[in-house]
Design a protein around this motif. Structure first.
Motif, mmCIF file in Angstrom:
data_model
loop_
_atom_site.group_PDB
_atom_site.id
_atom_site.type_symbol
_atom_site.label_atom_id
_atom_site.label_comp_id
_atom_site.label_asym_id
_atom_site.label_seq_id
_atom_site.Cartn_x
_atom_site.Cartn_y
_atom_site.Cartn_z
ATOM 1 N N UNK A 10 0.825 -1.191 0.000
ATOM 2 C CA UNK A 10 0.000 0.000 0.000
ATOM 3 C C UNK A 10 0.861 1.243 0.000
ATOM 4 N N UNK A 11 0.352 2.333 -0.593
ATOM 5 C CA UNK A 11 1.143 3.562 -0.607
ATOM 6 C C UNK A 11 1.398 4.068 0.794
ATOM 7 N N UNK A 12 2.583 4.568 1.019
ATOM 8 C CA UNK A 12 2.903 5.156 2.324
ATOM 9 C C UNK A 12 3.405 4.163 3.346
ATOM 10 N N UNK A 13 3.503 2.864 2.984
ATOM 11 C CA UNK A 13 3.966 1.855 3.929
ATOM 12 C C UNK A 13 5.479 1.734 3.814
ATOM 13 N N UNK A 14 6.192 2.231 4.770
ATOM 14 C CA UNK A 14 7.644 2.168 4.752
ATOM 15 C C UNK A 14 8.132 2.015 6.188
ATOM 16 N N UNK A 15 9.301 1.467 6.332
ATOM 17 C CA UNK A 15 9.860 1.265 7.663
ATOM 18 C C UNK A 15 10.408 2.578 8.213
ATOM 19 N N UNK B 278 3.583 2.376 9.428
ATOM 20 C CA UNK B 278 3.971 1.035 9.836
ATOM 21 C C UNK B 278 5.099 1.053 10.854
ATOM 22 N N UNK B 279 5.016 0.178 11.843
ATOM 23 C CA UNK B 279 6.077 0.032 12.831
ATOM 24 C C UNK B 279 7.266 -0.691 12.200
ATOM 25 N N UNK B 280 8.418 -0.701 12.871
ATOM 26 C CA UNK B 280 9.573 -1.418 12.312
ATOM 27 C C UNK B 280 9.295 -2.894 12.048
ATOM 28 N N UNK B 281 8.499 -3.518 12.899
ATOM 29 C CA UNK B 281 8.141 -4.916 12.704
ATOM 30 C C UNK B 281 6.853 -5.189 13.464
ATOM 31 N N UNK B 282 6.240 -6.321 13.157
ATOM 32 C CA UNK B 282 5.003 -6.695 13.858
ATOM 33 C C UNK B 282 5.278 -6.925 15.341
ATOM 34 N N UNK B 283 6.358 -7.611 15.645
ATOM 35 C CA UNK B 283 6.694 -7.863 17.046
ATOM 36 C C UNK B 283 6.936 -6.549 17.791
ATOM 37 N N UNK C 221 1.935 -2.758 9.951
ATOM 38 C CA UNK C 221 1.120 -1.546 9.901
ATOM 39 C C UNK C 221 -0.244 -1.777 10.540
ATOM 40 N N UNK C 222 -0.853 -2.914 10.224
ATOM 41 C CA UNK C 222 -2.179 -3.209 10.755
ATOM 42 C C UNK C 222 -2.170 -3.292 12.280
#
Length: 505
Positions: A7-12, A78-83, A203-204
């Protein structure tokens, strides 16, 4: 087949930005907790409200909310990772677990409704004051004489919490544990739903769990919306993972039905869940078959819980009193206020709020039907195409396969939009209502600013003792909300005209 594009805008985010956001949000949660102890929704032993901490309370509250909202907003891509997202959201929740009820006094209403049922009275037939609840002074005055607007499952849970707690403080702790259980259940479902919809899990999870509305109102405020969301997301996860299987669809329907028997607003999700229940080609026959299993599970859960509680369908009548509170944060109510103000200038008293609220409910029905029809038509169209000149059979099959892969996202996005329409067009709005569409849009929407920004603004609508700032800004708020509603409606109509003009023929 390659996966969907990000999705647009999803970056670390950079490590420095993520670290700053984590500790800023934690500091904000601590400030909110301190503000809660200075002037939160503490139990009352007399009918006279405690004035609380005054200016210091407000300053700490707004500062804490600002830090949490700013940190959440900074990582909205989005956060750096899901964890990392899970750990940070859990870290922010820790101080809020030690806070008194924040943002409203609804948990005291829950306690009195549970006490009423546990002592043999019908909470759908009498208010908590009439039932003789010993904690009625802690309940907000507007809800002391109204019947319970919640379903039988939540009344049973409320009675269990009161019995287990043994007193008001113990009951509040039990309600908070129920809310945390609901949040944890929802949290466990987020990655699976996001993967099914092709949305990054990091991100979710961040958008749904780190939102200040969830920590303040669902965790600290112990709102039953947490239980509803946990059941709702778990039912949807079963649907998207095991479509077309009768047993799984019965289970999913039962979970969705239990969500409805906590808060009835969950019912708007059912038609979209039926779309996700159909594997492969979407035909009317397949929809009736698989959607029928889902509906059977939902109706069974409603019927069994209504019978087991001994309350029948009396909870449906209690829903009519949930709109007793009139605030401009509900667009239909705001429009009614403005019409009344205009009538007052002309020497008349239109009393337009009931009419505009009824119009809002009608528009909601139209919106839900329209959203469902668009989703249904989009899922059916590729399967209805036939090969012709310039359209080889393999191309048609590929389009159909892509549509089947997108089926979970179409259904989840439709459900999220339906919940968003419910929040916008309902007769009353409270900040924690925004967590309903947020949870689904976080796992299904490609672009996020349009729903993240309202959630960020809603975090500032209440004070720790439950005072809603909308009450202090009735006229200017109603005018601003009406202008916003008219502007958005005009923009939407213009966009529809442009879309129609762009279509050939």
């Amino acid at each position: 087949m390659p996966g969907p594009p990000p999705p647009p805008g999803v970056r670390s985010p950079s490590s420095g930005a993520a670290r700053s956001a984590r500790w800023a949000g934690l500091a904000g949660a601590v400030l909110l907790t301190v503000a809660g102890w200075l002037g939160g929704a503490l139990p009352r032993t007399t009918a006279v409200p405690d004035p609380g901490g005054g200016p210091w309370t407000v300053a700490l509250w707004l500062g804490g909310a600002g830090l949490m909202v700013g940190a959440w907003w900074a990582l909205r891509g989005g956060a750096p990772s899901t964890r990392w997202a899970y750990r940070t959201a859990g870290l922010w929740a820790l101080p809020l677990l030690a806070a008194p009820p924040l943002g409203s006094r609804d948990v005291y209403s829950y306690a009195c409704q549970g006490w009423t049922y546990a002592h043999g009275a019908d909470p759908y037939a009498t208010g908590v004051a009439g039932a003789g609840c010993p904690w009625v002074e802690s309940v907000a005055p507007i809800w002391r004489d109204t019947p319970a607007p919640y379903g039988p499952v939540f009344v049973l849970l409320a009675a269990f919490a009161v019995t287990l707690g043994g007193g008001l403080v113990g009951a509040i702790v039990a309600f908070r544990l129920l809310a945390v259980a609901g949040v944890l259940l929802a949290a466990g479902c987020l990655p699976g739903l996001a993967r099914a919809a092709g949305v990054p899990t990091r991100r979710a999870v961040w958008l749904a769990l780190a939102c200040p509305l969830l920590g303040v109102h669902l965790v600290a405020g112990a709102h039953n919306d947490a239980v509803m969301l946990g059941l709702l997301l778990s039912g949807l996860l079963v649907v998207v993972r095991r479509p077309g299987r009768a047993g799984s669809l019965l289970l999913a329907g039962a979970l969705l039905g239990l969500a409805v028997t906590v808060k009835a607003t969950a019912v708007v999700v059912l038609p979209f869940a039926a779309l996700a229940a159909v594997p492969g080609r979407h035909t009317v026959r397949a929809l009736l078959r698989d959607g029928g299993w889902l509906a059977g599970g939902a109706l069974g859960a409603v019927a069994v819980s209504s019978l087991l509680s001994g309350l029948g369908l009396g909870w449906v009548g209690g829903l009519t009193r949930s709109g007793d509170s009139e605030q401009w944060t509900s667009p239909p109510t705001a429009v009614g206020f403005v019409v009344d103000y205009a009538g007052g200038l002309l020497g008349r008293e239109p009393g337009a709020v009931p009419a505009t609220r009824a119009a809002g409910v009608l528009l909601l029905a139209v919106a839900v039907v329209t959203l469902w029809w668009r989703a249904w038509s989009g899922l059916r169209r590729p399967h209805q195409r036939r090969p012709g000149p310039g359209r080889p059979l393999d191309g048609v099959r590929q389009r159909a396969a892509r549509t089947d892969a997108a089926r979970p996202r179409v259904a989840l996005l439709g459900a999220g939009l339906a919940l968003a329409a419910t929040v916008v067009l309902a007769p009353v709005f409270h900040p924690w209502y925004a967590t309903w569409p947020l949870a689904l849009l976080a796992v299904a929407a490609r672009r996020t600013t349009w729903f993240v920004a309202p959630c960020a603004a809603a975090a500032f609508l209440t004070l720790p003792d439950g005072t809603n700032l909308a009450r202090l800004t009735k006229a200017p708020g109603a005018l601003a909300m009406t202008a916003l509603a008219v502007g958005l409606a005009a923009w939407g109509l213009l966009r529809l005209r442009r879309t129609g003009a762009a279509r050939p023929g």
